[in-house]
Motif scaffolding. Sequence first.
Motif, PDB file in Angstrom:
ATOM      1  N   THR A 125      -4.373  44.550  -7.821  1.00  0.00           N
ATOM      2  CA  THR A 125      -3.717  45.704  -8.435  1.00  0.00           C
ATOM      3  C   THR A 125      -2.341  45.390  -9.004  1.00  0.00           C
ATOM      4  O   THR A 125      -1.840  46.133  -9.851  1.00  0.00           O
ATOM      5  N   GLY A 126      -1.705  44.331  -8.530  1.00  0.00           N
ATOM      6  CA  GLY A 126      -0.343  44.032  -8.960  1.00  0.00           C
ATOM      7  C   GLY A 126       0.711  44.894  -8.296  1.00  0.00           C
ATOM      8  O   GLY A 126       1.846  44.971  -8.761  1.00  0.00           O
ATOM      9  N   GLU A 127       0.348  45.540  -7.193  1.00  0.00           N
ATOM     10  CA  GLU A 127       1.268  46.432  -6.479  1.00  0.00           C
ATOM     11  C   GLU A 127       1.494  45.912  -5.061  1.00  0.00           C
ATOM     12  O   GLU A 127       0.643  45.209  -4.507  1.00  0.00           O
ATOM     13  N   ASN A 128       2.631  46.278  -4.466  1.00  0.00           N
ATOM     14  CA  ASN A 128       2.761  46.029  -3.033  1.00  0.00           C
ATOM     15  C   ASN A 128       2.134  47.199  -2.291  1.00  0.00           C
ATOM     16  O   ASN A 128       1.601  48.137  -2.907  1.00  0.00           O
ATOM     17  N   SER A 129       2.182  47.179  -0.982  1.00  0.00           N
ATOM     18  CA  SER A 129       1.483  48.212  -0.211  1.00  0.00           C
ATOM     19  C   SER A 129       1.985  49.616  -0.520  1.00  0.00           C
ATOM     20  O   SER A 129       1.220  50.582  -0.460  1.00  0.00           O
ATOM     21  N   GLY A 130       3.260  49.740  -0.863  1.00  0.00           N
ATOM     22  CA  GLY A 130       3.794  51.044  -1.219  1.00  0.00           C
ATOM     23  C   GLY A 130       3.177  51.627  -2.475  1.00  0.00           C
ATOM     24  O   GLY A 130       3.189  52.840  -2.676  1.00  0.00           O
ATOM     25  N   ALA A 176      -4.189  52.596  -6.250  1.00  0.00           N
ATOM     26  CA  ALA A 176      -3.890  51.907  -7.499  1.00  0.00           C
ATOM     27  C   ALA A 176      -5.189  51.282  -7.988  1.00  0.00           C
ATOM     28  O   ALA A 176      -6.019  50.861  -7.186  1.00  0.00           O
ATOM     29  N   LYS A 177      -5.372  51.234  -9.292  1.00  0.00           N
ATOM     30  CA  LYS A 177      -6.644  50.744  -9.814  1.00  0.00           C
ATOM     31  C   LYS A 177      -6.681  49.220  -9.840  1.00  0.00           C
ATOM     32  O   LYS A 177      -5.768  48.585 -10.391  1.00  0.00           O
ATOM     33  N   PRO A 178      -7.732  48.626  -9.270  1.00  0.00           N
ATOM     34  CA  PRO A 178      -7.924  47.186  -9.485  1.00  0.00           C
ATOM     35  C   PRO A 178      -8.186  46.919 -10.960  1.00  0.00           C
ATOM     36  O   PRO A 178      -8.621  47.819 -11.693  1.00  0.00           O
ATOM     37  N   ASP A 232      13.066  48.598   2.992  1.00  0.00           N
ATOM     38  CA  ASP A 232      13.596  47.484   2.199  1.00  0.00           C
ATOM     39  C   ASP A 232      12.506  46.708   1.464  1.00  0.00           C
ATOM     40  O   ASP A 232      12.783  46.061   0.450  1.00  0.00           O
ATOM     41  N   ILE A 233      11.281  46.736   1.970  1.00  0.00           N
ATOM     42  CA  ILE A 233      10.257  45.818   1.447  1.00  0.00           C
ATOM     43  C   ILE A 233       9.130  46.505   0.680  1.00  0.00           C
ATOM     44  O   ILE A 233       8.337  45.820   0.036  1.00  0.00           O
ATOM     45  N   TYR A 234       9.055  47.828   0.751  1.00  0.00           N
ATOM     46  CA  TYR A 234       7.983  48.528   0.042  1.00  0.00           C
ATOM     47  C   TYR A 234       8.562  49.443  -1.025  1.00  0.00           C
ATOM     48  O   TYR A 234       9.629  50.038  -0.847  1.00  0.00           O
ATOM     49  N   SER A 235       7.825  49.569  -2.123  1.00  0.00           N
ATOM     50  CA  SER A 235       8.196  50.500  -3.180  1.00  0.00           C
ATOM     51  C   SER A 235       6.924  51.080  -3.767  1.00  0.00           C
ATOM     52  O   SER A 235       5.859  50.463  -3.717  1.00  0.00           O
ATOM     53  N   GLY A 236       7.033  52.273  -4.319  1.00  0.00           N
ATOM     54  CA  GLY A 236       5.866  52.902  -4.918  1.00  0.00           C
ATOM     55  C   GLY A 236       5.622  54.287  -4.359  1.00  0.00           C
ATOM     56  O   GLY A 236       6.312  54.748  -3.434  1.00  0.00           O
ATOM     57  N   ALA A 237       4.604  54.932  -4.899  1.00  0.00           N
ATOM     58  CA  ALA A 237       4.329  56.332  -4.583  1.00  0.00           C
ATOM     59  C   ALA A 237       3.930  56.562  -3.128  1.00  0.00           C
ATOM     60  O   ALA A 237       4.006  57.688  -2.632  1.00  0.00           O
ATOM     61  N   PHE A 238       3.508  55.485  -2.431  1.00  0.00           N
ATOM     62  CA  PHE A 238       3.031  55.649  -1.058  1.00  0.00           C
ATOM     63  C   PHE A 238       3.891  54.894  -0.050  1.00  0.00           C
ATOM     64  O   PHE A 238       3.470  54.640   1.068  1.00  0.00           O
ATOM     65  N   ALA A 239       5.100  54.560  -0.484  1.00  0.00           N
ATOM     66  CA  ALA A 239       6.017  53.850   0.416  1.00  0.00           C
ATOM     67  C   ALA A 239       6.425  54.712   1.600  1.00  0.00           C
ATOM     68  O   ALA A 239       6.817  54.184   2.651  1.00  0.00           O
ATOM     69  N   HIS A 240       6.302  56.038   1.464  1.00  0.00           N
ATOM     70  CA  HIS A 240       6.651  56.912   2.587  1.00  0.00           C
ATOM     71  C   HIS A 240       5.680  56.767   3.751  1.00  0.00           C
ATOM     72  O   HIS A 240       5.982  57.190   4.868  1.00  0.00           O
ATOM     73  N   ARG A 241       4.526  56.147   3.520  1.00  0.00           N
ATOM     74  CA  ARG A 241       3.540  55.937   4.576  1.00  0.00           C
ATOM     75  C   ARG A 241       3.734  54.585   5.273  1.00  0.00           C
ATOM     76  O   ARG A 241       2.977  54.220   6.161  1.00  0.00           O
ATOM     77  N   ALA A 242       4.737  53.867   4.871  1.00  0.00           N
ATOM     78  CA  ALA A 242       4.946  52.511   5.366  1.00  0.00           C
ATOM     79  C   ALA A 242       5.373  52.509   6.830  1.00  0.00           C
ATOM     80  O   ALA A 242       5.920  53.487   7.334  1.00  0.00           O
ATOM     81  N   PRO A 243       5.139  51.395   7.514  1.00  0.00           N
ATOM     82  CA  PRO A 243       5.722  51.233   8.852  1.00  0.00           C
ATOM     83  C   PRO A 243       7.239  51.230   8.752  1.00  0.00           C
ATOM     84  O   PRO A 243       7.808  50.840   7.733  1.00  0.00           O
TER      85      PRO A 243
END
Length: 428
Positions: A58-63, A90-92, A345-356
């Motif tokens: 996808t080219g995205e991080n987990s966030g 995110a779309k593959p 510090d390590i995640y970005s994106g629309a779902f970063a709020h779900r991060a550890p």
Amino acid sequence: MPGLFILGIDGLPRWMWQQFADSGVMPHSRPLLSSGTLVPMKSALPEVSSAAWASIVTGENSGGHNIYGFTDLIDGSYTLGFTSARTFRAKPFWQREGSGPSLIMNVPQTYPAQPLNGMLVSGFVALDLNKAVYPADELPWLQDVGYQVDADMSLIETGKSKFVAELHKVMATRCESLHHHWDREDWQQIMFVLTGTDRLNHYLWEDYEDTSSPHHQAFLDFYHEVDARIGRILERLDDDTTIAAVSDHGFAAQKMSVNLNCLLAENGYLQLRASNRPSYIDMLPVTQAFAMDPGRIYLHRAGRHPGGTVTDDQAEELMQQLTNFLMAAEVNGRKIATKVHRGSDIYSGAFAHRAPDLVVMPAEDVALSGRMNLSELIEPTAINGKHTYTESSFFVRGNNLGQIPADMKVENVLDVIMPQEQALYKAA
């Protein structure tokens, strides 16, 4: 002839691939690697396959893609579920508008199989072949050849020889399936992942390191066979095809598996009500933090978890306290962590709020577990090889490529191998 071929070799460290190519264990790889660029790549944080492969495609991080591990808690609950293709946010690359006919085989985190322009056979964790194939009319042929969604991992209990034989069998069937379906259409892009390398590394790493082991040669022979399969693929590709080869993480020795939930409980951060089969739903409100595989730490936050009591005002001090505790923690005289990252510090994106809230990076020879089993701080396991964040493999050969970053990461793969398409997707 495909314009792009992506070969996944799960868990193959960059240094090992180069070493095996130079020493003759993987003879087809030597001219391949000298014809392009091989660099070390960093995995996902934490270094778990599900998140890493999701980032690669996808080219995205987990966030951005919403995959943090093989399991996650369903929002607003303590219900543990497997992440899957339905968890992807995110779309593959093969599902994007304008993507040409694609053959996608054995890519992890693609189960159940989702519609695309082409054919897809899901990789692990795939529970049922019937739901792992799109379109469904391709299923009977795969069933006839004995295609397996994964190797029978229980065979390790019967001995390493039978286990390795199983890995060879599964690889042979998968490669037969690749070439059969390759012949059936003029694919624009193909992605094919070999996962037996990861399984081998987990259970025979000690035999690789010990040259006197009776299974040392079996380890090398498996990689020799992987290389022969690579050679067969290369025979079918011309100079106009962009070739990329990636692994999702590196590998190293594992001498000890530490249960982080047990450690947290022993030090007062986690408390469960009595249960014969403890799970997240048994956490008492007084719990301050808990862990999930492989090194994810979550604060028991009010508003995020049903019984959570940690407030936003308390979170900063608690995270610092946990960071200090984990960095100082020793088990059997051995440090368990080298670094503790803040999720913010390590995640970005629309779902970063779900991060550890925190991600713990394990020390040398140590693996970290998030099982909700508080009876054993050091977990018994047949696994003797572990994932590493550094030294994934990234190889590319082709034209019109993007620049390889100096600090190459799994989420950069598409930027390098399909820069124009990736730029358009990001701009949309």
